[in-house]
Design a protein around this motif. Sequence first.
Motif, PDB file in Angstrom:
ATOM      1  N   LEU A  14       0.502  -1.015   0.075  1.00 21.89           N
ATOM      2  CA  LEU A  14      -0.386   0.096  -0.152  1.00 21.89           C
ATOM      3  C   LEU A  14       0.755   1.211  -0.208  1.00 21.89           C
ATOM      4  O   LEU A  14       1.346   1.156   0.809  1.00 21.89           O
ATOM      5  N   GLY A  15       0.241   2.468  -0.802  1.00 22.26           N
ATOM      6  CA  GLY A  15       1.303   3.184  -1.499  1.00 22.26           C
ATOM      7  C   GLY A  15       2.995   2.993  -1.568  1.00 22.26           C
ATOM      8  O   GLY A  15       3.851   3.089  -1.355  1.00 22.26           O
ATOM      9  N   SER A  16       2.337   1.988  -2.921  1.00 21.01           N
ATOM     10  CA  SER A  16       3.526   1.449  -3.406  1.00 21.01           C
ATOM     11  C   SER A  16       4.296   2.308  -4.609  1.00 21.01           C
ATOM     12  O   SER A  16       5.688   1.647  -4.682  1.00 21.01           O
ATOM     13  N   GLY A  17       4.297   3.243  -4.822  1.00 17.72           N
ATOM     14  CA  GLY A  17       5.312   4.294  -5.336  1.00 17.72           C
ATOM     15  C   GLY A  17       5.211   3.401  -6.983  1.00 17.72           C
ATOM     16  O   GLY A  17       4.350   3.257  -7.591  1.00 17.72           O
ATOM     17  N   GLN A  18       6.265   3.762  -7.381  1.00 18.91           N
ATOM     18  CA  GLN A  18       6.857   2.574  -8.473  1.00 18.91           C
ATOM     19  C   GLN A  18       6.941   1.656  -8.306  1.00 18.91           C
ATOM     20  O   GLN A  18       6.904   0.904  -9.452  1.00 18.91           O
ATOM     21  N   GLY A  19       6.747   0.696  -7.421  1.00 19.09           N
ATOM     22  CA  GLY A  19       6.642  -0.273  -7.588  1.00 19.09           C
ATOM     23  C   GLY A  19       8.615  -0.714  -7.050  1.00 19.09           C
ATOM     24  O   GLY A  19       8.644  -2.320  -7.777  1.00 19.09           O
ATOM     25  N   SER A  20       9.548  -0.404  -6.553  1.00 14.40           N
ATOM     26  CA  SER A  20      10.168  -1.232  -6.353  1.00 14.40           C
ATOM     27  C   SER A  20      11.211  -1.596  -5.917  1.00 14.40           C
ATOM     28  O   SER A  20      11.750  -2.681  -5.487  1.00 14.40           O
ATOM     29  N   LEU A  21      10.337  -2.150  -4.042  1.00 14.82           N
ATOM     30  CA  LEU A  21      10.167  -3.183  -3.825  1.00 14.82           C
ATOM     31  C   LEU A  21       9.874  -4.338  -4.451  1.00 14.82           C
ATOM     32  O   LEU A  21      10.372  -5.145  -4.110  1.00 14.82           O
ATOM     33  N   PHE A  22       8.807  -4.088  -5.375  1.00 21.13           N
ATOM     34  CA  PHE A  22       8.529  -5.526  -6.189  1.00 21.13           C
ATOM     35  C   PHE A  22       9.731  -5.990  -6.988  1.00 21.13           C
ATOM     36  O   PHE A  22      10.219  -6.909  -7.617  1.00 21.13           O
ATOM     37  N   SER A  23      10.083  -4.965  -7.528  1.00 23.97           N
ATOM     38  CA  SER A  23      11.978  -5.526  -8.482  1.00 23.97           C
ATOM     39  C   SER A  23      12.252  -6.449  -7.807  1.00 23.97           C
ATOM     40  O   SER A  23      13.502  -6.718  -8.060  1.00 23.97           O
ATOM     41  N   TRP A  24      12.673  -5.431  -6.436  1.00 22.45           N
ATOM     42  CA  TRP A  24      13.064  -6.041  -5.062  1.00 22.45           C
ATOM     43  C   TRP A  24      13.293  -7.234  -5.072  1.00 22.45           C
ATOM     44  O   TRP A  24      14.409  -8.459  -5.220  1.00 22.45           O
ATOM     45  N   LEU A  25      12.450  -8.159  -4.779  1.00 25.70           N
ATOM     46  CA  LEU A  25      12.229  -8.784  -4.817  1.00 25.70           C
ATOM     47  C   LEU A  25      12.124 -10.121  -6.083  1.00 25.70           C
ATOM     48  O   LEU A  25      12.326 -10.992  -5.584  1.00 25.70           O
ATOM     49  N   LEU A  26      11.986 -10.127  -7.000  1.00 24.93           N
ATOM     50  CA  LEU A  26      11.971 -10.475  -8.011  1.00 24.93           C
ATOM     51  C   LEU A  26      13.438 -10.927  -8.478  1.00 24.93           C
ATOM     52  O   LEU A  26      13.471 -11.715  -8.540  1.00 24.93           O
ATOM     53  N   ALA A  27      14.041  -9.179  -8.185  1.00 21.64           N
ATOM     54  CA  ALA A  27      15.469  -9.746  -8.463  1.00 21.64           C
ATOM     55  C   ALA A  27      16.021 -10.761  -7.548  1.00 21.64           C
ATOM     56  O   ALA A  27      16.915 -11.655  -8.080  1.00 21.64           O
ATOM     57  N   ALA A  28      15.429 -10.523  -6.538  1.00 23.74           N
ATOM     58  CA  ALA A  28      16.170 -11.559  -5.489  1.00 23.74           C
ATOM     59  C   ALA A  28      15.665 -13.412  -5.753  1.00 23.74           C
ATOM     60  O   ALA A  28      16.841 -13.577  -6.360  1.00 23.74           O
ATOM     61  N   GLN A  29      14.652 -13.228  -6.267  1.00 26.33           N
ATOM     62  CA  GLN A  29      14.106 -14.821  -6.210  1.00 26.33           C
ATOM     63  C   GLN A  29      15.086 -14.859  -7.911  1.00 26.33           C
ATOM     64  O   GLN A  29      15.398 -16.557  -7.946  1.00 26.33           O
ATOM     65  N   GLN A  30      15.191 -13.734  -9.366  1.00 28.83           N
ATOM     66  CA  GLN A  30      16.030 -14.086  -9.884  1.00 28.83           C
ATOM     67  C   GLN A  30      17.740 -15.235 -10.003  1.00 28.83           C
ATOM     68  O   GLN A  30      18.008 -16.068 -10.342  1.00 28.83           O
ATOM     69  N   LEU A  31      17.658 -14.231  -9.319  1.00 25.24           N
ATOM     70  CA  LEU A  31      19.350 -14.150  -8.276  1.00 25.24           C
ATOM     71  C   LEU A  31      19.387 -15.783  -7.747  1.00 25.24           C
ATOM     72  O   LEU A  31      20.352 -16.543  -7.936  1.00 25.24           O
ATOM     73  N   ALA A  32      18.588 -16.238  -6.886  1.00 19.88           N
ATOM     74  CA  ALA A  32      18.739 -17.474  -6.076  1.00 19.88           C
ATOM     75  C   ALA A  32      18.380 -18.091  -6.963  1.00 19.88           C
ATOM     76  O   ALA A  32      18.928 -19.236  -6.888  1.00 19.88           O
ATOM     77  N   ALA A  33      17.555 -18.366  -8.103  1.00 16.85           N
ATOM     78  CA  ALA A  33      17.910 -19.880  -8.852  1.00 16.85           C
ATOM     79  C   ALA A  33      18.954 -19.758  -9.318  1.00 16.85           C
ATOM     80  O   ALA A  33      19.051 -20.662 -10.401  1.00 16.85           O
TER      81      ALA A  33
END
Length: 239
Positions: free
Chosen positions: A56-75
């Motif tokens: 809530l109050g997500s702005g441009q979605g920086s948190l989501f990009s952070w979580l996706l990047a973490a998932q990709q690097l972990a994979a």
Amino acid sequence: MSHAFVHELVDHASERFRAGGRFAYHYARGKLGYDTIFHDILRRGLLSGAPRVLDLGSGQGSLFSWLLAAQQLAARGRWPADWAPPPTPRALRGIELMDKDVDRAAQAFGATHPVVRIERGDMTRTELGRPDAITILDALHYVDHQRQSELLARIRAALPAGGVFLTRIGDASAGWRYQMGLNIDRVVTFARGHRLSRLYARPLAEWRAELESLGFEVDSRDMSGNKPLANVMLYCRVR
């Protein structure tokens, strides 16, 4: 914490924001690179068990990009051994009031991203759905006290047993340190192209008391780092 790994994460997470222009890209790099709450979320696994996240109050979605990047690097096998398990996001929904931020998010993630959806809306009125975790980072103080309480009650009702509410607030009882953080917040808000509005703060003890009364177990942690601020992360889990 591995500084080299954090740098790699920042590179991956911020790259998608190039499509939104220089401001979107550099804002993401600055936020993800220097704001330690994002590092803590991954290192401590605060959202690792939450495949469905509502920001809530997500702005441009920086948190989501952070979580996706973490998932990709972990994979790819790139994950520090001394960190908690990486996040496994499957549905990331953001609610943002400001059109400019929603537009930047659309440019970054596209209109049909399989995991991310960021929509324009008022977090005090929108339907919350049934996520595993709800986050509000540095946005609750834009809402008056009555609507804060109403929103917190709705958040508690939306979360399942064991669900997580993660937020960051300014401790209004911290005197000049709180005022300094307030001034920084106003500068960043103005730089993002938003009007300056009245802010509604509370002392940390008051935040804790209300959240605990709703049925949350509350862990508070200072998020000011070496800066003379009064930023506090509240990690709240439904009993």
